[in-house]
Each structure stands twice: as structure tokens, then as C-alpha cells.
Enzyme design. Structure first.
Site, PDB file in Angstrom:
ATOM      1  N   LYS A 165      15.877  21.976  -9.805  1.00 23.40           N
ATOM      2  CA  LYS A 165      15.196  20.749 -10.223  1.00 23.40           C
ATOM      3  C   LYS A 165      16.075  19.787 -11.002  1.00 23.40           C
ATOM      4  O   LYS A 165      16.912  20.176 -11.803  1.00 23.40           O
ATOM      5  CB  LYS A 165      13.986  21.121 -11.115  1.00 23.40           C
ATOM      6  N   GLU A 184       9.683   9.073 -16.484  1.00 24.57           N
ATOM      7  CA  GLU A 184       8.286   9.466 -16.692  1.00 24.57           C
ATOM      8  C   GLU A 184       7.800   9.044 -18.084  1.00 24.57           C
ATOM      9  O   GLU A 184       6.667   8.598 -18.261  1.00 24.57           O
ATOM     10  CB  GLU A 184       8.131  10.976 -16.528  1.00 24.57           C
ATOM     11  N   SER A 191      15.073  22.331 -15.047  1.00 25.57           N
ATOM     12  CA  SER A 191      13.908  23.155 -15.320  1.00 25.57           C
ATOM     13  C   SER A 191      14.391  24.514 -15.805  1.00 25.57           C
ATOM     14  O   SER A 191      15.409  25.019 -15.341  1.00 25.57           O
ATOM     15  CB  SER A 191      13.076  23.322 -14.049  1.00 25.57           C
ATOM     16  N   HIS A 243       0.832  -1.221   0.000  1.00 22.32           N
ATOM     17  CA  HIS A 243       0.000   0.000   0.000  1.00 22.32           C
ATOM     18  C   HIS A 243       0.861   1.264   0.000  1.00 22.32           C
ATOM     19  O   HIS A 243       0.414   2.315   0.445  1.00 22.32           O
ATOM     20  CB  HIS A 243      -0.946   0.046   1.205  1.00 22.32           C
TER      21      HIS A 243
END
Ligand code: ARG
Length: 468
Positions: free
Chosen positions: A289, A296, A283, A162
């Protein structure tokens, strides 16, 4: 000159005028099926040689055809071949060029075959090659994982259910889970390969042919195990493509799960791993970043690959036997999905090789969330001979105490523990550390470092043998 195009040279006998521009646009597949050129030429050569061997065409004609096809192969490979949408597809583009090159004998190549058995054969050959490339890529992915697993056989991390801290596991064990998934992926592709390896060539349009062809010979020449047994089935089904797309969708789903874990691990919040510069982007506005773009994208591409399977199965659903033009729509999903999978595997393999796990952060997190509560319960069963259900209850009370005092389980004093269960002794502390916890999980398939080392070594040996 009139506006009207000439009727198609391949079937022009029955047609007065050529297709409208829109018809040509919807009908032409050359924009994508040019990718079948090597397979198409191999199939045509095998067919021409067989026709000559059977005395169906003259040996000199077959020779001219073969030489012409070799020329075309090098023209296409070197980028000098001019593809024409008016010639619809790869089969007719090649045949038309063959006619330019060798003249009349080119017209004999299409004896005892049709584009229907031709395209089914081409696509099978293509998919077979793709399966071999995917198998290589999956093997490389497994090797990268197994190497990192050996390196991190004893690196403790939290195991989750979970996405809540459950029990400590080792990072190596976690990576080996994906090695097992990839092994099943490989066996799915291998299985599909076995089933697809029957040659449709010679099924002709749908009914077979009256010429005395030798289907075993063409099957053999193209590396198939045998010819297909039913001409209607051979030209009408694309289940081999569906199987490979289904296997691809499953493999891509496995990749997407690892991709998601890498995304999580590389957040400052988890801080379990750092991705290399090679697989991150910055970024344009936030200088701090490091975005896990490759992970992704791999996560997202599973959607495209599953979509390719869904798309093709919708195309095939309800089609009457035998060939229908609908089936021309089989190629783009196949090409797209298989390309995407190979790319995703290459990127994931690179990421796994480069990944820098922060073993201290993982170990720290592994000890949080009372992750050794099960070890405590097991100790109560083993040493105090408690039934597991009672031990679970006692442990629950101890966790509640620790939680109330905002301390880890092993920070409770012996006195505090004895208030809950008077028979507890010093020895209990020996099972509360995360290292002891993982070390104790020696059951078959369990996370103990010794198990992980053995399994990783076993995989590396096996994979090295396969690479030869
Ligand atoms: N380009 C076609 C395809 O990919 C080749 C087969 C055409 N057959 C036909 N009967 N029109 O399906």
C-alpha cells in the site's frame, strides 16, 4: 488563609469575593487568546501614544507604558511570560504585567478604551495578517499548478462528467482550472480585507468616550484605512471574521476537490499519477500500500473549516447589540480554520509539485469510452452540413456498432461507417484520435494545448510579478 480568592484587581471595587474555579474555567480565554499578544501590544502602544499626543496622559507615562509593553512583547515571544487564567484574557494578562513593570502609569493605559474595542481591534489585526499569509500561500499553490500545467499542456487525459469519460482534455487544462478557483479565492480574501480595514479602537465599551481622543491617529498607526463610524457596530460585529471563514470554507472546498481527484488518480484502478513518498504512508499490515493520507486529510479538513464558519455564525445569530461575552467564542474557530487552511495549502502545494503523472496511462484512458464521439458528430456537421441533432443520432448509431463489436470508434472500418451514413469518407478518421480532439478545442477557454500553454505562461508571469 481562607479558601476564597481575592477579588479581581481589574474590577474588584465592586466585588467582595473572587470567582469560583468553575467560573474561572468557563470565563478564561487566555488558553487561546494569548495568540493575540502582538496585536494587543501594537494596539496599546498606538493608544498610549495617542493619549499622550492629545494631552490625556503625560508624555513620560506614555513612554514608560511603551517601554514596558516592548519588554512584555519580548517576554512573550521568548516564552518567559507567565500567563495566568485568573487574569482571564490576554488584555488583562498584559496589563497586569505592565503594572508590575512600570507601576502606576500602567493604570492610565485603559483611559478612553475598553476591552470591547480592544479585542475587536486585536482580532481585526490578527485576521488581516492571516489574510496576507493565506494570499501568499494561495499564490504559491497557483504557481505550482501553473508550472505543472505548462509542463503538461499537451498531456491528454480523460475529461469527466458524472465521473464518466466525457471528452479528452489536457492535464494542464485540468490543473489550470484550479488556478482559476484559487484566483477567485484570493479575490474573496482581498475583498474581505478591504472591508475589515476600519479601526474600532476608541469606540470604548460601546458608546464612545468623553475624552478628546484622536481616532484617526490610532487608525493610521495601526495601518487601518480609517476609524469605524459607529461605536456600537464597531464593538458588536464580527462579520469580518465570518467573511474570512466563509472565504476559507470555499477555498478549502476547492482544495478538497483536488484532494479527492488525487486520491482517485493515485489508485491502481485509475493509475494516472503517483504521489511522492513525502506525501504518502504505508500500511502496517499490507506491504503493497501507498496511501494518499495527506490528500485525504485535506479533503476532510474542509469539513472543519466549514464547521468553523457555521459555529461562529450560530454564535452571532440573535445577539443583541452591543458586546456580549458570547463573542469571546469567536477566536477558536478563527484561529483553527485559518491555521488549517494554511497547512492544507502548504501540503497541497507540495503534493502538486511532487505529483508524477503517468501520461501513458492517462492517454490510454482518454481514448476509452468513445470519448471522441462528439468530435465525430462535429465532423458530420462541419463536413456533411448535417444539423447537429441528426449528427448526434448518427454518431450514437456508430457508437452502438463499435460497442457491439467491442472496438474503439476509430477501429470501425469505413465500410461499417457507411452502412450507417453513406456520405462518410476517409477524412473522418482524422478527428477520431484524442490528440486531434484536444488540438481542435481552440475556442476561448478550451482545452487545446496551445491555449493551455498561453494561459499557463500568462499565469506564471502574473504570479511572478505579484511575488515581487
Ligand atoms: N476576552 C474578551 C473577549 O474575547 C475580551 C472582551 C471582554 N469584554 C467584556 N466586557 N467582558 O471577548
Amino acid at each position: 488563609m481562607t479558601n476564597e480568592k481575592k477579588s479581581n484587581t481589574m474590577w474588584g471595587g465592586r466585588f467582595a469575593a473572587g470567582p469560583s474555579a468553575i467560573m474561572e474555567e468557563i470565563n478564561a480565554s487566555i488558553g487561546f487568546d494569548w495568540r493575540l499578544y502582538a496585536q494587543d501590544i501594537a494596539g496599546s502602544k498606538a493608544h498610549a501614544e495617542m493619549l499622550a499626543a492629545q494631552g490625556i496622559i503625560a508624555a513620560q507615562d506614555a513612554e514608560k507604558i511603551t517601554r514596558g509593553l516592548d519588554t512584555i512583547l519580548s517576554e512573550i515571544a521568548s516564552g518567559t511570560f507567565e500567563f495566568s487564567p485568573a487574569l482571564e484574557d490576554i488584555h488583562m494578562n498584559i496589563e497586569a504585567r505592565l503594572k508590575e513593570l512600570v507601576g502606576a502609569p500602567a493604570g492610565r493605559l485603559h483611559t478612553a478604551r475598553s476591552r470591547n474595542d480592544q479585542v475587536a481591534t486585536d482580532l481585526k489585526l490578527y485576521v488581516r495578517d492571516a489574510i496576507d499569509a493565506i494570499d501568499d500561500a494561495l499564490r504559491g499553490f497557483q504557481a505550482a499548478l501553473a508550472e505543472r500545467a505548462l509542463e503538461h499542456a499537451a498531456s491528454v487525459m480523460p475529461g469527466f462528467t458524472h465521473l464518466q469519460s466525457a471528452q479528452p482534455v489536457t492535464f494542464g487544462h485540468h490543473l489550470l482550472a484550479y488556478v482559476e478557483m484559487a484566483a477567485r479565492d484570493r479575490s474573496r480574501f482581498a475583498d474581505a480585507r478591504k472591508r475589515l480595514n476600519e479601526c474600532p479602537l476608541g469606540s470604548a465599551a460601546l458608546a464612545g468616550t468623553s475624552f478628546p481622543i484622536d481616532r484617526a491617529a490610532t487608525a493610521r498607526a495601526l495601518g487601518f484605512d480609517r476609524p469605524t463610524a459607529n461605536s456600537l457596530d464597531a464593538v458588536a460585529d464580527r462579520d469580518f471574521a465570518l467573511e474570512v471563514l466563509a472565504a476559507s470554507a470555499i477555498a478549502a472546498t476547492h482544495l478538497s476537490r483536488l484532494a479527492e481527484e488525487i486520491v482517485l488518480w493515485s489508485t491502481p484502478q485509475f493509475g494516472f499519477a503517483r504521489l511522492s513518498d513525502a506525501f504518502t504512508t504505508g500500511s502496517s499490515i499490507m506491504p503493497q500500500k501507498r496511501n494518499p493520507d495527506a490528500a485525504e486529510l485535506i479533503r476532510a479538513k474542509a469539513g472543519r473549516i466549514a464547521g468553523a464558519f457555521t459555529g461562529l455564525i450560530m454564535v452571532m445569530k440573535g445577539l443583541p447589540l452591543a458586546y456580549s461575552k458570547d463573542m469571546q467564542e469567536d477566536k477558536e474557530p478563527v484561529f483553527g480554520a485559518l491555521d488549517t487552511l494554511v497547512l492544507g495549502l502548504a501540503a497541497m502545494t507540495g503534493m502538486v509539485r511532487d505529483l508524477a503523472p503517468d501520461t501513458r496511462a492517462m492517454r490510454k484512458a482518454a481514448g476509452e469510452g468513445y470519448s471522441t464521439a462528439t468530435d465525430l458528430a462535429d465532423w458530420l456537421v462541419r463536413v456533411l452540413a448535417m444539423p447537429f441533432r441528426d449528427a448526434h443520432h448518427v454518431t450514437g448509431q456508430l457508437v452502438a456498432r463499435a460497442e457491439a463489436g467491442k472496438v474503439a470508434l476509430h477501429r470501425l472500418t469505413l465500410a461499417e461507417m457507411r452502412e450507417v451514413e453513406p456520405r462518410i469518407n476517409e477524412e473522418v478518421f482524422s478527428v477520431l484520435s484524442v490528440d486531434k480532439s484536444v488540438k481542435s478545442r481552440t475556442s476561448l477557454g478550451g482545452t487545446a494545448p496551445a491555449n493551455v500553454r498561453r494561459a499557463a505562461r500568462g499565469w506564471l508571469k502574473k504570479l511572478a510579478r505579484q511575488a515581487r
